[in-house]
Write a protein that holds these residues in place. Structure first.
Motif: not given
Length: 536
Positions: A42-67
């Motif tokens: 999770v810590r790595s994923l937060v860093d990867a999202l930040r590198d893509r410019g994603l953070g406060p004010g952005d909306r991350i959609g998910t389209f998947g099952w339980n895993h």
């Protein structure tokens, strides 16, 4: 003073229960790892999202099952300051395009297989520029896509001080209603709302999730935060089991046996199918202690079989997208301990008592509150810290469904003298015949209690004289041959209602259409029924 955010929900299990396990079924097999490893990812994923410019004010959609990858996104998105938007993979194309466009998602995390093919087919109609395929690799495609594994490898585990500052009023989640009466409506959950609801769900008066539990939510993660299990179970430090894409009864049984699942949740059909599978093939359910039921009521015969044969307690719950799922749960009170079994089942068959933190009132057509006598009916209104105050981008619906801080749920209910809610019908489904109300739900539950009926749905059909009359559609058990007269006699014995209460027609059908969340789709069922009753 600290803000009520998801940070403590992440800190607690990764620091206090790092050895506890997360077991995940994916299309590629079983992944089994620890909260400690989960925290690093999770810590790595937060860093990867930040590198893509994603953070406060952005909306991350998910389209998947339980895993496990979806579970990691459940935390990385809001911990990055962005808003997690879960999208139902079973919706039709038009609804998916509407939802993604209305929410204006910035990026989509999608499952491989059918979900990816759906997004690929709709790509030119969607506002997003990039998708993350929650897998080790990306299929050959024209879609701008990156594999989840590669995205994770791009990030580095950040320290506590590197997380962005979060405020409790920051939007943390988003979900859309199932859209049974029109276009799905979006609702937003703040960090504080998720905190409050998950804490409520974890308590003994809620879902009663304990660190010793092994929790398997079968209710999809794209449906109202999987009834809050991923957050509540994480805060509790419980072992978690995610059943993966489109799990069948054999998949669920294997995971129950493998992981020693103690607590699970899903719609009644899931547990009816599991029971039939165990009847035919055998299986070990000895670890399972409780099943939370939602979406519709479980037949009493199914509840009794689980209890008698497997020592498993089924507990009815009620909730809505607008209440962040769980809003009540049905258990006999301590004062009812000396009641006999039948009397307790009369309580357990209801939707139960309101969850901690919520208030309710039941209002009749005149706007007056009705008595708590188990007889008077009215619409259930609720309010509280986990009830949304409005819909997203829908001022028309806000005016109709909210009043002075109350959510008008659209559920027609009675409240008995002990405070137990019983849903009589949805306001849009109640049958009004000759000025009198007939409960479609009560008829459905009675029909499904018949040994030879698997499913039943009742709708109102236009009548030349009485405005509406009930028509029932039933799915018969394999090899059975039930007829209308037999079922009408059975209904009369079970319900003891006047003759005009019972269906004018009972049809045997191969299947009943369902919504993307597993509920009976009565709008589609009405469209399939080309009937007008008369006195002829």
């Amino acid at each position: 003073m600290s803000n009520l955010t998801l940070r403590p929900f992440f800190w607690r299990p990764t620091n206090l229960f790092p050895e506890k396990r997360i077991i995940s079924r994916t299309h590629g097999g079983i992944t089994d790892y620890t909260y400690d490893a989960f925290g690093t990812r999770v810590r790595s994923l937060v860093d990867a999202l930040r590198d893509r410019g994603l953070g406060p004010g952005d909306r991350i959609g998910t389209f998947g099952w339980n895993h496990h990858r979806h579970f990691e996104t459940y935390f990385a998105a809001p911990l990055s300051g962005a808003q997690l938007h879960t999208i139902n993979v079973q919706l039709g194309d038009d609804d998916i395009v509407h939802i993604v466009g209305d929410a204006d998602d910035d990026i989509l995390f999608i499952d491989p297989g059918d979900p990816f093919e759906t997004i690929e087919r709709l790509w030119s109609d969607l506002p997003v520029d990039e998708v993350v395929v929650m897998d080790e690799s990306v299929p050959e495609t024209d879609v701008n896509a990156v594999a989840y594994a590669d995205l994770l490898a791009d990030g580095k585990p950040i320290g506590d001080d590197a997380f962005p500052d979060l405020t409790e009023d920051l939007p943390g989640g988003m979900c859309y209603t199932s859209g049974t009466t029109g276009r799905p409506k979006g609702v937003e959950y703040t960090q504080k709302m998720i905190y409050a609801h998950a804490m409520m769900a974890m308590t003994p008066a809620g879902l009663n999730v304990d660190e010793r539990d092994v929790v398997m939510p079968v209710v999809p993660m794209f449906h109202v935060n999987a009834w809050e299990f991923p957050y509540a179970a994480t805060m509790a430090g419980a072992t978690q089991v995610f059943p993966g894409p489109s799990p069948g009864p054999a998949d669920l049984l294997e995971l129950i046996e493998r992981a020693g699942v103690t607590l699970s949740a899903g719609v009644p059909t899931v547990w009816i199918n599991l029971l039939e599978h165990v009847d035919e093939h055998g299986g070990d359910l000895s670890s399972l202690e409780r099943i939370i039921i939602g979406g519709s009521a479980a037949p009493e015969g199914v509840m009794r079989r689980y209890e008698d044969e497997f020592d498993v307690t089924m507990e009815h719950a009620w909730g809505m997208t607008e209440t962040m799922s769980i809003g009540s749960i049905s258990r006999p009170k301590a004062s009812m301990g000396d009641w006999d079994r039948s009397r307790k089942y009369e309580k357990r068959k209801k939707q139960g008592t309101l969850s901690p933190g919520l208030e309710m009132r039941v209002v009749n057509d005149n706007g007056d509150e009705v008595a708590w006598d188990g007889q008077a009916v009215g619409e259930l209104w609720v309010r509280g810290p986990s009830v949304v105050p409005e819909y997203y981008n829908r001022p028309d619906a806000n005016e109709e469904d909210f009043e002075d801080g109350w959510l008008k749920t659209g559920d027609i209910v009675t409240i008995d003298e002990d405070g137990y809610i019983e849903i009589v019908d949805r306001a849009k489904d109640v049958i009004k015949s000759g000025g009198e109300w007939i409960s479609s739900i009560e008829l459905e539950n009675a029909l499904m209690a018949h040994d030879e009926v698997v499913e039943a749905a009742v709708v109102g059909v236009p009548h030349e004289k009485w405005q509406e009359r009930p028509l029932a559609c039933v799915v018969a058990a394999a090899g059975s041959n039930v007829d209308k007269d037999e079922l009408l006699t059975y209904l009369d014995d079970e319900l003891d209602q006047p003759d005009w209460w019972y269906p004018d027609e009972i049809r045997t059908v191969e299947s009943i259409p369902k919504t993307a969340t597993g509920k009976f789709d009565k709008m589609r069922l009405r469209d399939q029924i080309d009937t007008v009753f008369s006195d002829e």
